[in-house]
Enzyme design. Structure first.
Site, PDB file in Angstrom:
ATOM      1  N   CYS A 109       0.916  -1.104  -0.296  1.00 49.86           N
ATOM      2  CA  CYS A 109       0.262   0.299  -0.441  1.00 49.86           C
ATOM      3  C   CYS A 109       0.803   1.133  -0.147  1.00 49.86           C
ATOM      4  CB  CYS A 109      -1.049  -0.192   1.064  1.00 49.86           C
ATOM      5  SG  CYS A 109      -2.353  -1.384   1.158  1.00 49.86           S
ATOM      6  N   CYS A 140      -3.464   0.162  -3.557  1.00 50.97           N
ATOM      7  CA  CYS A 140      -4.298  -0.032  -1.679  1.00 50.97           C
ATOM      8  C   CYS A 140      -3.247   1.447  -1.765  1.00 50.97           C
ATOM      9  CB  CYS A 140      -4.189  -0.886  -1.035  1.00 50.97           C
ATOM     10  SG  CYS A 140      -2.912  -1.578  -1.224  1.00 50.97           S
TER      11      CYS A 140
END
Length: 283
Positions: free
Chosen positions: A122, A203
């Site tokens: 992420c 993400c």
């Protein structure tokens, strides 16, 4: 009477022999004709497959295998346990070999996508459009971000090309079709499919580097980012999109963060409930 019967038998044998010869000659002619037609068909196929772009990269197998082994052993050894480079090459080859290079589909590449898939941390995904050189110089010295070309899939395919041909040897090393010749060519479909997967894996906070010196506009709806990646970001996984608008040093300043194409991008992002920011010439 016996004489007549013997003569009749000889005539029957002669008729059978002549008939067999006729059948044999017909079979030989059929085989020869089929061979000639096949060669002509192959010649026509080879003649038709003359495209405007360069052909398949020489020694493609060795290039793909070498890059794959380097990626999973030297760059990211944690991937070496579950990534089989030989299977990856075979899957890529079967996606295009002996196929019409204008009839490739994303389904042809799905087995490959499954083999090369690996998670993207992420906050590390970095998208780009018309900033190839700059964005890759940036990720080369800053390991906090990853472009598609920094993933296993993008790394093995960056800068190489391939296409098939229905006739032997199944791979065209002389020429491949450009997108203007046919949209569903092996390279266009590959990068669209790969870009879709890269976007789906993003993400956290994601970044996109756009070219503010590109006269048609920094954000274009028909670019890979504008037509595929931005629409495959998952609102449940991506919290924010940071836009980095870069102008060429000493070059034209065609657009800033307040420009019309950036406004278009922001509308798309906000329509999908993505928070966003834009910064001119991110340093």
């Amino acid at each position: 009477m016996p004489f007549r019967q013997g003569s009749a038998r000889r005539r029957q044998r002669t008729v059978l022999l002549v008939g067999s010869v006729v059948v044999l000659v017909a079979l030989v002619l059929a085989v020869v004709l089929a061979s000639v037609l096949t060669h002509r068909k192959q010649d026509v196929s080879s003649t038709m497959m003359k495209w405007k772009d360069g052909g398949t990269t020489k020694n493609l197998q060795e290039v793909i295998l070498g890059r794959c082994y380097n990626y999973v052993t030297a760059r990211y050894p944690e991937l070496s346990k579950d990534k089989d480079c030989l299977k990856i090459w075979e899957s890529l080859k079967h996606a295009f070999i002996y196929k019409n290079p204008c009839n490739i589909t994303s389904e042809d590449y799905q087995p490959l996508m499954e083999l090369v898939h690996h998670p993207i941390p992420c906050n590390k995904s970095l998208f780009w459009s018309k900033t190839y050189d700059l964005v890759h110089r940036f990720t080369k010295c800053n390991q906090n971000f990853l472009t598609l070309e920094d993933t296993l899939l993008g790394y093995i395919a960056d800068g190489v090309s391939w296409c098939g041909d229905p006739s032997a040897p199944g791979i065209n090393y002389e020429s491949c079709p450009k997108r203007s010749e046919c949209e569903n060519n092996p390279m266009s479909v590959f990068w669209k499919t790969a870009s879709k997967m890269f976007a789906e894996l993003a993400c956290g906070v994601v970044q996109v580097m756009l070219n503010g010196s590109f006269e048609p506009g920094a954000f274009r709806n028909n670019s890979i980012f504008g037509s595929i990646e931005v629409f495959n970001l998952n609102p449940d996984k991506v919290s924010e999109v940071h836009i980095w608008l870069m102008q060429d040093i000493g070059g034209p300043r065609s657009e800033s963060c307040s420009g019309p194409s950036i406004a278009n991008l922001k509308n798309i992002l906000e329509g999908s409930n993505f928070k966003n920011t834009c910064e001119d010439n991110y340093r």
